[in-house]
Design an enzyme around this catalytic site. Structure first.
Site: not given
Length: 276
Positions: A133, A158, A223, A226, A249, A258
Site C-alpha cells: 500500500r 493496515k 494502488h 498493488r 489481508h 483478485y
C-alpha cells in the site's frame, strides 16, 4: 480542539489504526469543525447529517468519500464522545462498485521506466514488486530490507499488523542502485529534510506523471500497482492463501476478489480472440 485531536489520535493508535487512516479520520473531524466553525463535540447528529448532505449535493463528493467521512465521524462519536448510538447515515451506493482496471506486465514496466526520478522509480517498483500500500512503501526503513532472507518487513500495516513480503532479485538490485546514489539512513524514501518519510502526495504525483508519460490511459491511482502484483502472481500460479499472506489481508474473501479480476480479464481476452 487540540486536546480533542490528541485524544482522537491516541484512541486510534491504541486500536491499531494505520497512520494513513488516522490522518484521514482527523481530517474528517477537522472538516466538520471548519464547516460549522465550532468544536466538533458541540455538533449534533442532525447537523452531521446536514453536513453529509452538503458533501453529496453541493460538493458532489463520491459515495466512497462520504462513506469515509461517516466512518470517521462515527468513530469520533462512539470512542471520544461515548455516545451509545448515532443517527446520521449515508445512502447506499446507486451502482455496484466497479472492478479496478488491471495493468498488464508491459504497462507496469513502461510506467516504472517513465518515473521522473531514480528514487521515484525505485519506490514505484517496490510498490509493485512487494505488493505494498502507499502508506506501507513510504514507511519502509532501510533496516526492513533483508537481503539474506530475500524478504521485506512491513511494520504496522493496515489494521496494525506486521508481515513479511517478498524481495525479488530485480527489486534488490534496484534498491541497491538507489542506495548508492541517495544514501538513505533511516527511511527508504525520505522527505527532502530526511527526518520523515516522503509525503504521500509526492509519490502519487510521480505515479500520475509516469503513467501519462507512458501513454497509459486506464483509470486508477498508485494502488493499481498493488492490484497488478496480486493478479500477476495469480496468473503465474501462486495460490490464494500465499497471496493473502503477502498482501496482509485478514480475510481470504478479500483476496478472492483478485481471482474474479483475473478470470474477468481472461474471459475478455478469450472473447476478443473469438471475434477474430
Amino acid at each position: 480542539m487540540r486536546e480533542l485531536r490528541r485524544r482522537t489520535d491516541e484512541a486510534m493508535i491504541v486500536r491499531g489504526f494505520a497512520a494513513r487512516t488516522r490522518e484521514t479520520y482527523l481530517d474528517v473531524v477537522n472538516g466538520l469543525a471548519r464547516y460549522y466553525r465550532r468544536s466538533p463535540d458541540l455538533i449534533t447528529d442532525a447537523e452531521i447529517q446536514a453536513y453529509v448532505l452538503y458533501l453529496i449535493r453541493d460538493r458532489q463528493r463520491s459515495w466512497s468519500t462520504c462513506n469515509v467521512v461517516v466512518c470517521g465521524l462515527r468513530f469520533f462519536d462512539h470512542e471520544l464522545l461515548q455516545r451509545d448510538r448515532t443517527t446520521f447515515t449515508i445512502p447506499s451506493p446507486r451502482q455496484p462498485g466497479k472492478l479496478p482496471a488491471l495493468l498488464s506486465r508491459d504497462e507496469v514496466q513502461r510506467l516504472i521506466a517513465h518515473a521522473p526520478h531514480l528514487t521515484h522509480r525505485t519506490m514505484l517498483l517496490t510498490t509493485y514488486a512487494a505488493g505494498l500500500r502507499l502508506s506501507e512503501v513510504l514507511h519502509l526503513r532501510v533496516g526492513d530490507i533483508d537481503s539474506t532472507r530475500r524478504t521485506i518487513r512491513v511494520e504496522q500495516g493496515k489494521g496494525g499488523r506486521d508481515r513479511y513480503t517478498i524481495l525479488s532479485p530485480p527489486l534488490l538490485d534496484a534498491l541497491r542502485a538507489d542506495w548508492t546514489v541517495a544514501r538513505p539512513t533511516t527511511w527508504l524514501c525520505p522527505s527532502p529534510h530526511r527526518s520523515q518519510p516522503l509525503d504521500p502526495s509526492g509519490l502519487q504525483r510521480a505515479y500520475t506523471l509516469a503513467k501519462r508519460r507512458a501513454g497509459i490511459t486506464k483509470p486508477g491511482g498508485i494502488h493499481a500497482l498493488r492490484h497488478a502484483f496480486a493478479t500477476h502472481l495469480l496468473e503465474a500460479g501462486v495460490d490464494l492463501h500465499t497471496i493473502q499472506r503477502l498482501l496482509g489481508h485478514r480475510s481470504i474473501a478479500t483476496t478472492t476478489r483478485y481471482w474474479h479480476l483475473t478470470h474477468a480479464s481472461l474471459t475478455t481476452q478469450a472473447a476478443r480472440l473469438d471475434l477474430l
